[in-house]
Design an enzyme around this catalytic site. Structure first.
Site, short mmCIF file in Angstrom:
data_model
loop_
_atom_site.label_atom_id
_atom_site.label_comp_id
_atom_site.label_asym_id
_atom_site.label_seq_id
_atom_site.Cartn_x
_atom_site.Cartn_y
_atom_site.Cartn_z
N THR A 27 -6.86 -7.87 7.82
CA THR A 27 -7.22 -7.92 9.24
C THR A 27 -6.48 -8.12 10.13
O THR A 27 -5.33 -8.51 9.99
CB THR A 27 -8.58 -9.07 9.26
OG1 THR A 27 -8.03 -10.35 9.03
CG2 THR A 27 -9.62 -8.91 8.22
N ALA A 60 -4.81 -12.93 6.72
CA ALA A 60 -5.47 -13.47 8.17
C ALA A 60 -4.25 -13.67 9.19
O ALA A 60 -3.37 -14.37 8.71
CB ALA A 60 -6.01 -14.86 7.67
N VAL A 86 -1.18 -15.55 4.68
CA VAL A 86 -0.84 -15.53 6.30
C VAL A 86 -0.18 -14.44 6.86
O VAL A 86 0.74 -14.09 6.32
CB VAL A 86 -0.44 -16.94 6.76
CG1 VAL A 86 -0.12 -16.87 8.18
CG2 VAL A 86 -0.80 -18.06 6.22
N LYS A 87 -0.60 -13.67 7.69
CA LYS A 87 -0.29 -12.35 8.22
C LYS A 87 0.84 -12.87 9.56
O LYS A 87 0.22 -13.37 10.68
CB LYS A 87 -1.20 -11.42 8.57
CG LYS A 87 -0.81 -10.09 8.60
CD LYS A 87 -1.96 -9.18 9.04
CE LYS A 87 -1.66 -7.72 9.18
NZ LYS A 87 -2.90 -7.10 9.42
N VAL A 88 1.97 -12.45 9.54
CA VAL A 88 2.95 -13.16 10.55
C VAL A 88 3.59 -11.84 11.12
O VAL A 88 3.97 -10.83 10.30
CB VAL A 88 3.88 -14.00 9.71
CG1 VAL A 88 5.11 -14.52 10.94
CG2 VAL A 88 3.52 -15.31 9.03
#
Length: 217
Positions: A27, A60, A86-88
């Protein structure tokens, strides 16, 4: 190759999951906004709802661009569920944050990757996934699939454990090409996944079988 669906729409996620081939979800803030989800509490709850639907990795995304902000957001997101990744973003502080997350047992997905150099940095920092944006590279006049080939070769030679997550998929053919090129994961809209089902000869053959079956009724 694993299949992720790129959406925040719960109905689409459920439909893809019901096919029995879904391995995860990606997402981003744009997809959340598209579903009318506003406010931090609503976003966090939506991630919880997605985690209840799919037993797989759920990316996310943080919205901070400074090291301290990315770390703070990432810790909150990872606390939602064990499957949260965790999307960075691929920026300097993003790489620093990915290394911090790696050292502290938090899995990451480095997003907005458009070059092999960027992917190497993410892999060196310990990213769980690196997300090259195939469709957007195509839009710029280059061949996005060349990057998947290149990363597959580099990661194999160097022994990087980071998985290549092909993103910005526009059509079913992109999915097939990603599988050929060595992508570990492909994340795409529901339409692209369902597009793999379609072939005119299948429709013609099925219609013929059903017509012939009537003769035995």
């Amino acid at each position: 190759m694993k299949f992720f669906i790129d959406t925040a729409n719960l109905a689409q996620i459920k439909e893809a999951n019901d096919l029995g081939i879904l391995d995860g979800v990606t997402t981003n803030p744009s997809l959340m906004a598209k579903e009318g989800i506003k406010g931090q509490e609503a976003v966090m709850q939506h991630y919880k709802d997605i985690c209840e639907l799919v037993d797989g990795d759920i990316s996310a995304e943080v919205i901070s661009t400074d090291f301290a902000g990315i770390i703070e957001e990432g810790k909150k997101l990872s606390a939602i569920h064990k499957n949260i990744v965790v999307k960075v973003p691929m920026i300097k502080d993003g790489i620093k944050a990915i290394k911090w997350f790696t050292d502290n047992g938090i899995r990451t997905n480095c997003t907005l990757v458009f070059s092999a150099g960027q992917a190497i940095l993410a892999a060196k920092a310990g990213a769980t996934y690196v997300s090259p944006f195939i469709g957007r590279i195509d839009d710029s006049g280059w061949d996005g699939m060349d990057l998947i080939h290149q990363l597959s070769q580099i990661f194999g030679v160097q022994g990087y454990r980071t998985e290549i997550l092909a993103a910005s998929i526009r059509n079913p053919n992109h999915i097939i090409k990603c599988a050929e090129a060595g992508a570990d994961v492909c994340t795409c809209p529901l339409d692209s996944i369902l597009g793999l089902l379609k072939h005119p000869l299948t429709d013609i053959g099925l219609a013929k079988f059903l017509e012939d079956a009537k003769k035995f009724a």
